[in-house]
Enzyme design. Structure first.
Site, mmCIF file in Angstrom:
data_model
loop_
_atom_site.group_PDB
_atom_site.id
_atom_site.type_symbol
_atom_site.label_atom_id
_atom_site.label_comp_id
_atom_site.label_asym_id
_atom_site.label_seq_id
_atom_site.Cartn_x
_atom_site.Cartn_y
_atom_site.Cartn_z
ATOM 1 N N GLU A 56 -13.673 2.196 0.929
ATOM 2 C CA GLU A 56 -13.488 1.025 1.795
ATOM 3 C C GLU A 56 -14.140 1.261 3.159
ATOM 4 O O GLU A 56 -14.705 0.336 3.757
ATOM 5 C CB GLU A 56 -11.999 0.729 1.985
ATOM 6 N N CYS A 83 -5.619 3.780 0.626
ATOM 7 C CA CYS A 83 -4.824 4.817 1.296
ATOM 8 C C CYS A 83 -4.446 4.370 2.712
ATOM 9 O O CYS A 83 -4.840 3.297 3.174
ATOM 10 C CB CYS A 83 -5.620 6.122 1.367
ATOM 11 N N CYS A 86 -7.610 3.654 5.011
ATOM 12 C CA CYS A 86 -8.318 2.418 4.669
ATOM 13 C C CYS A 86 -7.428 1.203 4.916
ATOM 14 O O CYS A 86 -7.905 0.158 5.382
ATOM 15 C CB CYS A 86 -8.788 2.481 3.223
#
Lengths: 149, 149
Positions: A56, A83, A86
Site C-alpha cells: 500500500e 497492517c 498502511c
C-alpha cells in the site's frame, strides 16, 4: 463481487505476482481514483531492503503527491488486510474505502480503520490467500519481520 | 529533560534543519538503539515528491531492515508529534517509546500510540515549535497536504 472490484483486485494481484517473480513478498496494491488506476505497487522489503515499502505504501508513493480532496475520491485495493502502518497512511490521507483480497494470512488494523470512518470490503479470494500463504510457509522468519512479530 | 534525550533531539533538529536548507518541510527524526543512533531522516515531501517520506518514515527506512526484537530496544526521537501513518509504523514495529519535540503545530495519534502501549515524552521545545511554525506560516497549503487536510 462487483466486476469493477474484481478488475482492480486482479491488477493488485499482478503486482503481488511481480513481487514474487522478483524474489519478494507477494502482496500488491492499486490506488483507484474515479475508476482509473493512478498508482500501483508491491511489497519491496526484499527488493529494496526496505522496512516501509509495504504494497500500500509503495502504491501511495507511486501515485505521487496529492491533495486531500483527491484522496477522498479514491479506493485502495490491496491483496491483504492492511497492517498498522498502511492503515495509518490510509487514515492520514482520508482514503474512504479499502477493498482487500483476504485477511486470513494476516488481519491488520481493520477495527481502527472502521473507527476512523474507512469502509472495508473483503473479497475473501482464494487466489490472494494462496499466493501469500504458500510464500509464508517457506519464509516464516522473513514474514514475521514484515509484520513486526 | 534528561541530557540523553536532549542530545538525541538535537540530532533530530539537525535533520529538520537539513530539510529546511534543502527547501523541504523542517521535521526530523532519529532512531536510537541502546544509546546509539542507528537511523536518521527528515521529511522529504518536497525533495522526493513523496507522500510517504515523513521524518519518522525516512528515519525507519534509513535504519534498514530489522527484526522485531531490535525495535524493542529502540526509542524514536521526532521533532513533531507523529501523524497516523508514522504512529502506525511505530506500532507495527512495536517501538516502545517516542520522544517528541512538540505537539503544538500538529498533534498526531498520541492516544492511539498510548493505547498500544507506546510510552510518550513531549519535550515541549521552543526550537522545534519555531522552525516548523515559521515554515507553516509561509507554506500553509503544502503543510495541509502533508497532514492530509
Amino acid at each position: 463481487m462487483g466486476i469493477k472490484h474484481q478488475k482492480f483486485m486482479t491488477e493488485a494481484m499482478k503486482e503481488a505476482e511481480k513481487s514474487l517473480n522478483n524474489g519478494g513478498i507477494p502482496i500488491g496494491a492499486v490506488l483507484v481514483k474515479n475508476g482509473e488506476i493512478i498508482g500501483r505497487g508491491h511489497n519491496k522489503r526484499i527488493q529494496l531492503g526496505s522496512s516501509i515499502f509495504h504494497a500500500e505504501m509503495d502504491c501511495l508513493e507511486n501515485a505521487g503527491r496529492m491533495k486531500s480532496l483527491d484522496y477522498q475520491n479514491c479506493i485502495i485495493y490491496t491483496t491483504l488486510s492492511p497492517c498498522a502502518m498502511c492503515s495509518g497512511a490510509i487514515i492520514l490521507y482520508k482514503i474512504p474505502m479499502v477493498v482487500m483480497g483476504e485477511n486470513e494470512n494476516f488481519k491488520g488494523q481493520e477495527q481502527y480503520l472502521k473507527d476512523n470512518g474507512v469502509k472495508l470490503l473483503n473479497l475473501n479470494l482464494d487466489s490472494c490467500k494462496k499466493i501469500l500463504g504458500t510464500f509464508i510457509e517457506s519464509n516464516l522468519k522473513l514474514w514475521n519481520e514484515d509484520i513486526g512479530i
